[in-house]
Design an enzyme around this catalytic site. Sequence first.
Site, PDB file in Angstrom:
ATOM      1  N   ARG A 147       0.850  -1.184   0.000  1.00  0.00           N
ATOM      2  CA  ARG A 147       0.000   0.000   0.000  1.00  0.00           C
ATOM      3  C   ARG A 147       0.890   1.239   0.000  1.00  0.00           C
ATOM      4  NH1 ARG A 147      -3.666   2.433   4.915  1.00  0.00           N
ATOM      5  NH2 ARG A 147      -1.693   3.506   5.321  1.00  0.00           N
ATOM      6  N   TYR A 159      -2.624  11.660   5.899  1.00  0.00           N
ATOM      7  CA  TYR A 159      -2.975  10.338   6.408  1.00  0.00           C
ATOM      8  C   TYR A 159      -1.942   9.309   5.930  1.00  0.00           C
ATOM      9  CZ  TYR A 159      -4.528   5.684   6.582  1.00  0.00           C
ATOM     10  OH  TYR A 159      -4.509   4.348   6.799  1.00  0.00           O
ATOM     11  N   ASP A 212      -5.051   3.867   0.035  1.00  0.00           N
ATOM     12  CA  ASP A 212      -6.165   4.176   0.938  1.00  0.00           C
ATOM     13  C   ASP A 212      -6.486   5.668   0.826  1.00  0.00           C
ATOM     14  OD1 ASP A 212      -7.955   4.423   3.015  1.00  0.00           O
ATOM     15  OD2 ASP A 212      -6.682   3.463   4.530  1.00  0.00           O
ATOM     16  N   HIS A 214      -8.886   7.027   2.479  1.00  0.00           N
ATOM     17  CA  HIS A 214      -9.385   7.358   3.813  1.00  0.00           C
ATOM     18  C   HIS A 214     -10.634   8.243   3.729  1.00  0.00           C
ATOM     19  CE1 HIS A 214      -8.472   7.281   8.218  1.00  0.00           C
ATOM     20  NE2 HIS A 214      -7.876   6.183   7.836  1.00  0.00           N
ATOM     21  N   GLU A 238      -8.912   1.801  -1.567  1.00  0.00           N
ATOM     22  CA  GLU A 238      -9.633   1.614  -0.308  1.00  0.00           C
ATOM     23  C   GLU A 238     -10.319   2.907   0.122  1.00  0.00           C
ATOM     24  OE1 GLU A 238      -7.021   0.278   2.780  1.00  0.00           O
ATOM     25  OE2 GLU A 238      -8.322   1.063   4.332  1.00  0.00           O
ATOM     26  N   GLU A 264     -13.607  -1.010   7.070  1.00  0.00           N
ATOM     27  CA  GLU A 264     -12.874  -1.148   8.336  1.00  0.00           C
ATOM     28  C   GLU A 264     -13.625  -0.580   9.537  1.00  0.00           C
ATOM     29  OE1 GLU A 264      -9.281   0.937   7.135  1.00  0.00           O
ATOM     30  OE2 GLU A 264      -9.840   2.621   8.402  1.00  0.00           O
ATOM     31  N   ARG A 285     -13.671  -5.095   4.049  1.00  0.00           N
ATOM     32  CA  ARG A 285     -12.522  -4.965   4.955  1.00  0.00           C
ATOM     33  C   ARG A 285     -12.917  -4.988   6.430  1.00  0.00           C
ATOM     34  NH1 ARG A 285      -9.201  -1.340   5.286  1.00  0.00           N
ATOM     35  NH2 ARG A 285      -7.531  -2.838   5.465  1.00  0.00           N
ATOM     36  N   ASP A 318      -3.966  -0.363  15.596  1.00  0.00           N
ATOM     37  CA  ASP A 318      -4.864  -0.172  16.742  1.00  0.00           C
ATOM     38  C   ASP A 318      -5.732  -1.408  16.973  1.00  0.00           C
ATOM     39  OD1 ASP A 318      -5.652   1.381  14.218  1.00  0.00           O
ATOM     40  OD2 ASP A 318      -7.614   1.105  15.151  1.00  0.00           O
ATOM     41  N   GLU A 341      -4.327  -6.958   5.462  1.00  0.00           N
ATOM     42  CA  GLU A 341      -3.475  -5.803   5.747  1.00  0.00           C
ATOM     43  C   GLU A 341      -2.546  -6.162   6.915  1.00  0.00           C
ATOM     44  OE1 GLU A 341      -5.551  -2.383   7.271  1.00  0.00           O
ATOM     45  OE2 GLU A 341      -3.945  -1.015   6.692  1.00  0.00           O
ATOM     46  N   TRP A 405     -11.778  12.611   8.282  1.00  0.00           N
ATOM     47  CA  TRP A 405     -10.388  12.236   8.497  1.00  0.00           C
ATOM     48  C   TRP A 405     -10.208  10.810   8.030  1.00  0.00           C
ATOM     49  CZ3 TRP A 405      -7.621   8.433  11.210  1.00  0.00           C
ATOM     50  CH2 TRP A 405      -6.209   8.560  11.084  1.00  0.00           C
TER      51      TRP A 405
HETATM   52  C1  GCO Z   1      -6.053   1.305   7.575  1.00  0.00           C
HETATM   53  C2  GCO Z   1      -6.820   2.314   8.372  1.00  0.00           C
HETATM   54  C3  GCO Z   1      -6.162   2.859   9.588  1.00  0.00           C
HETATM   55  C4  GCO Z   1      -7.147   3.713  10.396  1.00  0.00           C
HETATM   56  C5  GCO Z   1      -7.057   3.430  11.849  1.00  0.00           C
HETATM   57  C6  GCO Z   1      -8.031   4.253  12.662  1.00  0.00           C
HETATM   58  O1  GCO Z   1      -6.404   1.115   6.442  1.00  0.00           O
HETATM   59  O2  GCO Z   1      -5.159   0.680   8.120  1.00  0.00           O
HETATM   60  O3  GCO Z   1      -7.371   3.287   7.554  1.00  0.00           O
HETATM   61  O4  GCO Z   1      -5.061   3.564   9.207  1.00  0.00           O
HETATM   62  O5  GCO Z   1      -6.897   5.057  10.191  1.00  0.00           O
HETATM   63  O6  GCO Z   1      -7.240   2.083  12.053  1.00  0.00           O
HETATM   64  O7  GCO Z   1      -8.096   3.806  13.961  1.00  0.00           O
HETATM   65 MG    MG Z   2      -8.000   2.248   5.812  1.00  0.00          MG
END
Ligand code: GCO
Ligand code: MG
Length: 405
Positions: A147, A159, A212, A214, A238, A264, A285, A318, A341, A405
């Site tokens: 990625r 990001y 991504d 985002h 993504e 996600e 995802r 996280d 991922e 965000w």
């Molecule tokens: C990804 C996600 C993360 C998120 C995060 C938020 O594709 O890995 O977008 O980067 O920003 O998990 O808590």
């Molecule tokens: Mg993501």
Amino acid sequence: MIISDVKVITCCPGRNFVTLKIITEDGTYGIGDATVNGRELAVDSYLREHVAPCLIGRNAHDIEDIWQYLYRGVYWRRGPITMAAVAAVDMALWDIKGKVAGLPVYQLLGGKSRQAVTTYAHASGDTIDSTLDVMGDLVSQGFKAIRLQTSVPGLEGSYGLLGDKKDYFELQSSRSLPPEQPWSTTKYLNNVVGLFREARARFGDEIELLHDVHSRLTPIEAARLGKMLEPYNLLFLEDAAIAENQENYKVIRQHTTIPLAIGETYNTIWDCKDLIQNQWIDYIRTAATHAGGITGLRRITDFAAIYNVRTAPHGAPDLSPICFAAQAHVDIWAPNFGIQEFVGFGTSDSDKVFSYDHSVKDGMIHVGDAHGLGVDFNEAAAAEFPYKRSYLPVSRLEDGTLWHW
Ligand code: GCO
Ligand code: MG
């Protein structure tokens, strides 16, 4: 297998994780991940105050009934906090069932559909060149899917990039309030295509590339980006746009053949039902921690298979190693698995708290054969890393308008 004790432990070995431990009368225990980034204590308290008392005295083998009890039985269905709590209970119960059966969880799901789990790694940098240098390192480690995220010239903090070089890219830190980052769609679109053009020029056509967005584009902007990136054959784009209104993806789909991935932040199959059923996406995802555990993921996976949608579970840092373990078992089983991922199993501090029975070689996760999930949690070590409040950043357009965000 009567449940006799339930513990909720929130710790911060580098970043916050909420861990649930379910213990049965004979001492067998299972563990689950309930981390919701930036809202950890909401789940901690939900589990401690509302869920734990309902689990004592139940049979740990009744995974499905307990799942329904905590979902259907609660009146206030769905939502990130409820579903992370349900997920943690579900993972812990699958862990217990595997330990009692003497089998790894993937065997309980139906066994392996593949030898190992293909992953994609992250390359990011302040410039296109430095991003591609990171990609070069990952390729030499054996990763076959990468990625790519790069800074947008003229925008402070993008990001996917390392913030002050100490924290991971979400800038989770000791700042007392959420950091703010500016966003400009024009500046971003003017820069991002060059990243993929250069990546193909430098690394050829075999390596898989991903990106991504985002959720920062509107559907028609996302459609335009999809068309601009078509020549570079991405494995997927993504979160090209938000899909609270799932029909947004119909707009994107009408204009571009770029494969689309989303999910996600989704909590249940209902968040992605239309996206899947209408074949507006190619990869779903959803994460074990945020979409109701192994039971929730299995339901979404089977539904997606009918519509040629493959799975690509969220794998950001996280999510705790317990979630990674749960997903690895689902990934190795799922007939319609796509890609996982992967940003590494953890840091030296989180390795003091979590241990796991999986390994990575040539960009693939090899799932171990330990009974249950094959991951463990050290409570004494966790006590050395107390919770620290932290927030994800927020995004604003250059005129100050709050953005995704
Ligand atoms: C990804 C996600 C993360 C998120 C995060 C938020 O594709 O890995 O977008 O980067 O920003 O998990 O808590
Ligand atoms: Mg993501």
